[in-house]
Enzyme design. Sequence first.
Site, PDB file in Angstrom:
ATOM      1  N   ARG A   1     -11.506  -8.454   3.806  1.00 16.66           N
ATOM      2  CA  ARG A   1     -10.405  -8.374   4.344  1.00 16.66           C
ATOM      3  C   ARG A   1      -9.367  -9.194   3.317  1.00 16.66           C
ATOM      4  NH1 ARG A   1     -12.330  -9.231   9.375  1.00 16.66           N
ATOM      5  NH2 ARG A   1     -12.054  -7.569  10.592  1.00 16.66           N
TER       6      ARG A   1
ATOM      7  N   LYS B   1       1.331  -3.426  -7.027  1.00 17.27           N
ATOM      8  CA  LYS B   1       0.678  -2.197  -6.422  1.00 17.27           C
ATOM      9  C   LYS B   1      -0.667  -2.026  -6.863  1.00 17.27           C
ATOM     10  CE  LYS B   1       4.173   0.713  -7.284  1.00 17.27           C
ATOM     11  NZ  LYS B   1       4.890   2.174  -7.212  1.00 17.27           N
TER      12      LYS B   1
ATOM     13  N   GLU C   1       6.308   3.564 -21.665  1.00 16.34           N
ATOM     14  CA  GLU C   1       6.915   2.667 -20.506  1.00 16.34           C
ATOM     15  C   GLU C   1       7.414   1.545 -21.176  1.00 16.34           C
ATOM     16  OE1 GLU C   1       6.237   3.742 -17.706  1.00 16.34           O
ATOM     17  OE2 GLU C   1       4.567   4.963 -17.646  1.00 16.34           O
TER      18      GLU C   1
ATOM     19  N   LYS D   1      10.314  -5.575 -15.959  1.00 14.61           N
ATOM     20  CA  LYS D   1       9.560  -5.104 -14.748  1.00 14.61           C
ATOM     21  C   LYS D   1       9.547  -6.327 -13.668  1.00 14.61           C
ATOM     22  CE  LYS D   1       6.312  -2.895 -12.460  1.00 14.61           C
ATOM     23  NZ  LYS D   1       5.117  -2.059 -12.238  1.00 14.61           N
TER      24      LYS D   1
ATOM     25  N   GLU E   1       9.206  -1.893  -2.732  1.00 12.75           N
ATOM     26  CA  GLU E   1       9.734  -0.491  -3.091  1.00 12.75           C
ATOM     27  C   GLU E   1      10.643  -0.061  -2.104  1.00 12.75           C
ATOM     28  OE1 GLU E   1       6.723   2.285  -4.459  1.00 12.75           O
ATOM     29  OE2 GLU E   1       8.120   2.793  -6.086  1.00 12.75           O
TER      30      GLU E   1
ATOM     31  N   ARG F   1      13.494  -0.669  -6.705  1.00 11.28           N
ATOM     32  CA  ARG F   1      12.651  -0.437  -7.624  1.00 11.28           C
ATOM     33  C   ARG F   1      12.392   1.053  -7.912  1.00 11.28           C
ATOM     34  NH1 ARG F   1       7.041  -3.849  -6.222  1.00 11.28           N
ATOM     35  NH2 ARG F   1       5.516  -2.831  -7.633  1.00 11.28           N
TER      36      ARG F   1
ATOM     37  N   ASN G   1      11.257   4.566 -11.882  1.00 18.49           N
ATOM     38  CA  ASN G   1      10.864   6.184 -11.946  1.00 18.49           C
ATOM     39  C   ASN G   1      11.591   6.888 -13.015  1.00 18.49           C
ATOM     40  OD1 ASN G   1       8.618   6.214 -10.056  1.00 18.49           O
ATOM     41  ND2 ASN G   1      10.155   6.166  -8.484  1.00 18.49           N
TER      42      ASN G   1
ATOM     43  N   HIS H   1       5.851  13.653 -13.682  1.00 21.04           N
ATOM     44  CA  HIS H   1       4.708  13.845 -12.592  1.00 21.04           C
ATOM     45  C   HIS H   1       4.621  15.510 -12.715  1.00 21.04           C
ATOM     46  CE1 HIS H   1       5.229   9.698 -10.969  1.00 21.04           C
ATOM     47  NE2 HIS H   1       4.273   9.839 -11.878  1.00 21.04           N
TER      48      HIS H   1
HETATM   49  N1  LIG Z   1      -0.030  -0.205 -10.020  1.00 16.59           N
HETATM   50  C1  LIG Z   1       0.976   0.014 -10.549  1.00 16.59           C
HETATM   51  O1  LIG Z   1       2.167  -0.600 -10.490  1.00 16.59           O
HETATM   52  C2  LIG Z   1       0.850   1.076 -11.653  1.00 16.59           C
HETATM   53  C3  LIG Z   1       1.939   1.095 -12.740  1.00 16.59           C
HETATM   54  C4  LIG Z   1       1.669   2.055 -13.783  1.00 16.59           C
HETATM   55  C5  LIG Z   1       0.606   2.823 -13.891  1.00 16.59           C
HETATM   56  N2  LIG Z   1      -0.355   2.559 -13.052  1.00 16.59           N
HETATM   57  C6  LIG Z   1      -1.541   3.209 -13.049  1.00 16.59           C
HETATM   58  O2  LIG Z   1      -2.487   2.917 -14.252  1.00 16.59           O
HETATM   59  C7  LIG Z   1      -3.139   4.000 -14.743  1.00 16.59           C
HETATM   60  C8  LIG Z   1      -2.856   4.162 -16.028  1.00 16.59           C
HETATM   61  O3  LIG Z   1      -3.373   2.907 -17.023  1.00 16.59           O
HETATM   62  P1  LIG Z   1      -3.818   2.963 -18.461  1.00 16.59           P
HETATM   63  O4  LIG Z   1      -3.085   4.006 -19.089  1.00 16.59           O
HETATM   64  O5  LIG Z   1      -3.909   1.653 -18.839  1.00 16.59           O
HETATM   65  O6  LIG Z   1      -5.103   3.985 -18.258  1.00 16.59           O
HETATM   66  P2  LIG Z   1      -6.575   3.605 -18.402  1.00 16.59           P
HETATM   67  O7  LIG Z   1      -7.064   2.406 -17.467  1.00 16.59           O
HETATM   68  O8  LIG Z   1      -7.575   4.839 -17.995  1.00 16.59           O
HETATM   69  O9  LIG Z   1      -6.903   3.149 -19.713  1.00 16.59           O
HETATM   70  C9  LIG Z   1      -6.857   4.156 -20.615  1.00 16.59           C
HETATM   71  C10 LIG Z   1      -8.061   4.080 -21.581  1.00 16.59           C
HETATM   72  O10 LIG Z   1      -7.983   3.060 -22.555  1.00 16.59           O
HETATM   73  C11 LIG Z   1      -9.219   2.473 -22.531  1.00 16.59           C
HETATM   74  N3  LIG Z   1      -8.913   0.948 -22.709  1.00 16.59           N
HETATM   75  C12 LIG Z   1      -8.185   0.188 -22.098  1.00 16.59           C
HETATM   76  N4  LIG Z   1      -8.011  -0.985 -22.818  1.00 16.59           N
HETATM   77  C13 LIG Z   1      -8.694  -0.682 -23.820  1.00 16.59           C
HETATM   78  C14 LIG Z   1      -8.952  -1.666 -25.007  1.00 16.59           C
HETATM   79  N5  LIG Z   1      -8.438  -2.855 -25.179  1.00 16.59           N
HETATM   80  N6  LIG Z   1      -9.811  -1.280 -26.047  1.00 16.59           N
HETATM   81  C15 LIG Z   1     -10.284  -0.040 -25.691  1.00 16.59           C
HETATM   82  N7  LIG Z   1     -10.158   0.831 -24.787  1.00 16.59           N
HETATM   83  C16 LIG Z   1      -9.319   0.489 -23.988  1.00 16.59           C
HETATM   84  C17 LIG Z   1      -9.708   2.673 -21.036  1.00 16.59           C
HETATM   85  O11 LIG Z   1     -10.999   2.379 -20.907  1.00 16.59           O
HETATM   86  C18 LIG Z   1      -9.182   4.158 -20.878  1.00 16.59           C
HETATM   87  O12 LIG Z   1     -10.150   4.885 -21.628  1.00 16.59           O
HETATM   88  C19 LIG Z   1      -2.873   5.209 -13.781  1.00 16.59           C
HETATM   89  O13 LIG Z   1      -4.010   5.374 -12.868  1.00 16.59           O
HETATM   90  C20 LIG Z   1      -1.584   4.807 -13.026  1.00 16.59           C
HETATM   91  O14 LIG Z   1      -1.463   5.312 -11.871  1.00 16.59           O
HETATM   92  C21 LIG Z   1      -0.361   1.586 -11.999  1.00 16.59           C
HETATM   93 ZN   LIG Z   2       4.558   5.399 -15.457  1.00 17.55          ZN
END
Ligand SMILES: NC(=O)c1ccc[n+]([C@@H]2O[C@H](COP(=O)([O-])OP(=O)(O)OC[C@H]3O[C@@H](n4cnc5c(N)ncnc54)[C@H](O)[C@@H]3O)[C@@H](O)[C@H]2O)c1
Ligand SMILES: [Zn+2]
Length: 354
Positions: free
Chosen positions: A114, A136, A178, A220, A230, A234, A238, A245
């Site tokens: 929990r 999130k 971003e 942010k 949201e 917020r 998008n 998407h």
């Molecule tokens: N929670 C939220 O508010 C929110 C907002 C935006 C995106 N997201 C989510 O985030 C995800 C995308 O995040 P991302 O782009 O970081 O993707 P990711 O976590 O897949 O990272 C991208 C790649 O880079 C690698 N990597 C990360 N840091 C590294 C480093 N320092 N050195 C070498 N390799 C590294 C990872 O292993 C992966 O292969 C999506 O699932 C998306 O839905 C969430």
């Molecule tokens: Zn995004």
Amino acid sequence: MNEATTLTVTHPTGKYDVLIGSNLLPRLRELAHISGPMVLITDSHVGPLHAARCGQADCVLTMPAGERHKTLATANSLYVQLLAAGVDRSGTVVALGGGVVGDVAGFVAATYMRGVAFVQCPTSLLAMVDASVGGKTGVDLPEGKNLVGAFKQPTAVLADIDTLQTLPSTEFAAGMAEVIKHGLLGHARLFADIENEGRRLPTASPARLQTLVSEAVRVKRQIVQEDPFEHGRRAVLNLGHTFAHAIEQVSQYHIGHGPAVAMGLVAAANLSARLAYCAPQLQTQIEQVLTAVNLPVRIPANLPPAALYQAMGSDKKKAAGQLRFILLQDIGHPLMVDSVPEKSVLATLGEVQG
Ligand SMILES: NC(=O)c1ccc[n+]([C@@H]2O[C@H](COP(=O)([O-])OP(=O)(O)OC[C@H]3O[C@@H](n4cnc5c(N)ncnc54)[C@H](O)[C@@H]3O)[C@@H](O)[C@H]2O)c1
Ligand SMILES: [Zn+2]
């Protein structure tokens, strides 16, 4: 070495600090105020590069890297490993990785027994400026992304800029999409700085990256503080994402999120100008900035506008049956528009293809 930047985020049940700087991971326990057992959750790319630098973890759990592992099955495997390690409610889960690790580990922290304390150590540019701030968390279902999740506020976020040295250049560019979005939403100076530095940013000094990340996080922070769950404001985050998407989906995910957001920002500017909310030059200005950081500015011609439009209709960000778009009046002035005519969207999609 520069001192870390501290940005405090307040939310309905408290507040936490986002620390942005160099050499933070070795001081993780102290900086994040962790006293009990500390479990690091990381992925198969980041773990071997950075886990050893994280001061005094009691246990390291490694998930396979990649969005396709952002699933309930991965969460389930982590629950089982936490139990086997004897972690109880006094434990703290620390996410070390990109947004995928942050989302999965956060969801696990929100639900295991929990809820246990949660700390984010984002290692991708995208996770630093976007995913790690705002609370999130979640996982994907075969039916779509982020369909199961929870709001879980971290107790601290440590963005160690040094980790960006190992980030692949395409992932850096994806994060820049971003950062540019945040500049367009709320920070004219951030946008102007990227315009000036463009091509030099991927190899910028740690001090410069610290400032860049800090300024993007400020945008942010401002937005999530105004609307933690949201319900309204917020949605401006998008910007470009309704297009993005659809582009991701119709390309069957061959186009990644960062490049899709870049194309989406161009389309959003085009649509904004078409509906007379902004001057047409804004699109050109955005394209120049995106090009400078190696992001695409045209939707590939093999993605038919009609299919993209249809995919937008299935996006969960649809408001009461009408397509909602975040548009721009100018840099720093987004607005939400709820009833955009289909023919305007199709005209924009046609025009930004190439
Ligand atoms: N929670 C939220 O508010 C929110 C907002 C935006 C995106 N997201 C989510 O985030 C995800 C995308 O995040 P991302 O782009 O970081 O993707 P990711 O976590 O897949 O990272 C991208 C790649 O880079 C690698 N990597 C990360 N840091 C590294 C480093 N320092 N050195 C070498 N390799 C590294 C990872 O292993 C992966 O292969 C999506 O699932 C998306 O839905 C969430
Ligand atoms: Zn995004």
